[in-house]
Design an enzyme around this catalytic site. Structure first.
Site, PDB file in Angstrom:
ATOM      1  N   SER A   1      39.641  37.036  23.198  1.00 50.33           N
ATOM      2  CA  SER A   1      39.393  36.186  24.369  1.00 50.33           C
ATOM      3  C   SER A   1      37.998  36.374  24.942  1.00 50.33           C
ATOM      4  O   SER A   1      37.669  35.787  25.971  1.00 50.33           O
ATOM      5  CB  SER A   1      40.431  36.506  25.446  1.00 50.33           C
ATOM      6  OG  SER A   1      40.494  37.909  25.628  1.00 50.33           O
TER       7      SER A   1
ATOM      8  N   THR B   1      39.570  36.927  30.130  1.00 47.44           N
ATOM      9  CA  THR B   1      38.181  37.300  30.380  1.00 47.44           C
ATOM     10  C   THR B   1      38.029  38.786  30.655  1.00 47.44           C
ATOM     11  O   THR B   1      38.949  39.394  31.175  1.00 47.44           O
ATOM     12  CB  THR B   1      37.771  36.557  31.673  1.00 47.44           C
ATOM     13  OG1 THR B   1      37.875  35.175  31.398  1.00 47.44           O
ATOM     14  CG2 THR B   1      36.406  36.908  32.170  1.00 47.44           C
TER      15      THR B   1
ATOM     16  N   THR C   1      33.393  35.721  28.696  1.00 44.75           N
ATOM     17  CA  THR C   1      34.631  35.194  28.113  1.00 44.75           C
ATOM     18  C   THR C   1      34.350  34.140  27.050  1.00 44.75           C
ATOM     19  O   THR C   1      33.275  33.518  27.055  1.00 44.75           O
ATOM     20  CB  THR C   1      35.486  34.542  29.231  1.00 44.75           C
ATOM     21  OG1 THR C   1      36.781  34.254  28.739  1.00 44.75           O
ATOM     22  CG2 THR C   1      34.867  33.269  29.747  1.00 44.75           C
TER      23      THR C   1
ATOM     24  N   ARG D   1      33.986  22.267  28.063  1.00 40.97           N
ATOM     25  CA  ARG D   1      34.665  22.795  29.259  1.00 40.97           C
ATOM     26  C   ARG D   1      34.042  24.137  29.674  1.00 40.97           C
ATOM     27  O   ARG D   1      33.786  24.995  28.859  1.00 40.97           O
ATOM     28  CB  ARG D   1      36.156  22.975  28.965  1.00 40.97           C
ATOM     29  CG  ARG D   1      36.974  23.542  30.137  1.00 40.97           C
ATOM     30  CD  ARG D   1      37.167  25.041  30.049  1.00 40.97           C
ATOM     31  NE  ARG D   1      38.093  25.552  31.053  1.00 40.97           N
ATOM     32  CZ  ARG D   1      38.315  26.853  31.254  1.00 40.97           C
ATOM     33  NH1 ARG D   1      37.701  27.752  30.535  1.00 40.97           N
ATOM     34  NH2 ARG D   1      39.162  27.252  32.188  1.00 40.97           N
TER      35      ARG D   1
ATOM     36  N   THR E   1      40.226  36.513  36.743  1.00 41.33           N
ATOM     37  CA  THR E   1      40.648  36.134  35.403  1.00 41.33           C
ATOM     38  C   THR E   1      41.836  35.189  35.536  1.00 41.33           C
ATOM     39  O   THR E   1      42.444  35.080  36.587  1.00 41.33           O
ATOM     40  CB  THR E   1      41.004  37.384  34.569  1.00 41.33           C
ATOM     41  OG1 THR E   1      41.354  36.970  33.238  1.00 41.33           O
ATOM     42  CG2 THR E   1      42.153  38.156  35.170  1.00 41.33           C
ATOM     43  N   GLY E   2      42.154  34.510  34.440  1.00 37.00           N
ATOM     44  CA  GLY E   2      43.240  33.534  34.493  1.00 37.00           C
ATOM     45  C   GLY E   2      42.703  32.123  34.473  1.00 37.00           C
ATOM     46  O   GLY E   2      41.569  31.898  34.023  1.00 37.00           O
TER      47      GLY E   2
HETATM   48  N1  ASP Z   1      39.040  32.570  33.495  1.00 38.95           N
HETATM   49  C1  ASP Z   1      38.874  32.249  32.114  1.00 38.95           C
HETATM   50  C2  ASP Z   1      38.638  30.780  31.970  1.00 38.95           C
HETATM   51  O1  ASP Z   1      39.238  29.994  32.668  1.00 38.95           O
HETATM   52  C3  ASP Z   1      40.015  32.649  31.255  1.00 38.95           C
HETATM   53  C4  ASP Z   1      40.687  33.940  31.644  1.00 38.95           C
HETATM   54  O2  ASP Z   1      40.164  34.786  32.305  1.00 38.95           O
HETATM   55  O3  ASP Z   1      41.850  34.134  31.324  1.00 38.95           O
HETATM   56  O4  ASP Z   1      37.887  30.406  31.115  1.00 38.95           O
END
Ligand code: ASP
Length: 325
Positions: free
Chosen positions: A84, A187, A205, A215, A238-239
């Site tokens: 990731s 991330t 990330t 994107r 994150t997320g």
């Molecule tokens: N925040 C990151 C994104 O939306 C992904 C992640 O941290 O899970 O690209």
């Protein structure tokens, strides 16, 4: 101007001055009540353990927090097993590896790259943007041109594993636009405080797997995926990036700390804001980490499963963040 109107304006000015003054008074008391807490580093997910270890080497040698966070997040960027972040990450739905990263130092300087392709260490390119240009953010081809001029090499970052996973995804999903799912992200965000008590942060990330080409998530957006104000503290996220951007997540966490909340309370309030404003919140994950000038930390996520790595006095532990549901 009538005297009534003047009085009204005066009152308004005083009232807003009071509102503005309150948080900074609190922040000053936060600052004056402490001495430097000793170096420490905090980062997202289990890949944070190896990243913290690299950052710790810098911190323990009296290095700058900025160098620590850069060195730290370079570890998962280069690790093909971390699917990731950077090399080994999952591509977008057209099969391109498109990387996002940002960095902030103790002076509030910031650098960022988004949708950067074929460069192993986007965090180091973000740092160069910060230090060598008058800008904060470079994207896409421009970011890559800049990186190449700075001496970075073009490399294929799509591993065989990631390519196979993408082929499989294409078969099953027929190229439909992706929604967030629990397995297509993670991330690394990192915050460190050095021996001088200065805070810096980094975030990098490969973003959401199978995202639309072009994107950009929260991770390279200063104030969303990362924010540092060395007077107060730092935060990272994150997320689901879209959910974090919509509340200016990391900036909000820092501003809540400035207003007197602990890092833990600030992370919880940011998650609650998402719950209040985004009715589909049960369909995704968001997690925040925060650290203040006293070396207090906070972690909170929407749903279970968010882990983070905390290294204090050389002890590096993986912890479960408290969560909403
Ligand atoms: N925040 C990151 C994104 O939306 C992904 C992640 O941290 O899970 O690209």
């Amino acid at each position: 101007m009538t005297s009534n109107r003047r009085e009204f304006l005066l009152k308004g000015t005083l009232a807003s001055a009071a509102v503005l003054a309150a948080p900074s008074i609190i922040a000053q008391s936060v600052l004056s009540a402490q001495k430097a807490p000793g170096p420490m580093v905090l980062s997202t997910w289990d890949h944070g353990i190896a990243a913290n270890a690299a950052a710790w080497k810098v911190l323990v040698a009296n290095g700058r927090a900025l160098d620590a966070v850069e060195q730290g997040v370079m570890v998962p960027e280069a690790d093909p097993l971390v699917t990731s972040v950077g090399y080994g990450g999952m591509p977008d739905r057209d099969g391109y590896m498109s990387l996002d990263a940002c960095i902030m130092d103790e002076f509030g300087n910031a650098g960022s790259v988004a949708a950067l392709q074929e460069i192993m260490h986007p965090i180091s390119v973000a740092r160069k943007v910060m230090e060598k240009t008058p800008h904060v953010m470079l994207v896409g081809e421009g970011a890559q041109d800049f990186a190449l001029k700075q001496g970075f090499k073009k490399e294929n970052l799509l591993t065989e594993n990631a390519r196979k996973a993408w082929e499989e995804w294409k078969k099953a999903n027929q190229y439909t636009p992706v929604k967030f799912d629990r397995n297509n992200h993670d991330t690394i965000g990192m915050l460190a405080i050095d021996a001088k008590g200065n805070i810096s942060g980094a975030c990098t990330t490969s973003g959401m797997a199978w995202k639309l080409h072009g994107r950009v998530g929260d991770s390279p957006i200063i104030g969303a995926g990362l924010f540092v104000d060395n007077e107060v503290g730092g935060a990272c996220a994150t997320g689901k990036g879209e959910a974090v951007i919509r509340i200016a997540g990391s900036a909000i966490v820092v501003e809540l700390m400035r207003a007197g909340l602990t890092p833990q309370q600030a992370c919880e309030e940011a998650v609650k804001r998402i719950i209040r404003k985004q009715p589909d919140y049960k369909e995704f994950q968001v997690g925040f980490l925060a650290m203040n000038k006293r070396g207090e930390t906070g972690a909170y996520s929407l749903e279970a499963g968010f882990q983070y790595a905390l290294c204090i006095a050389g002890k590096n532990n993986l912890l479960d963040a408290p969560h909403h549901h």
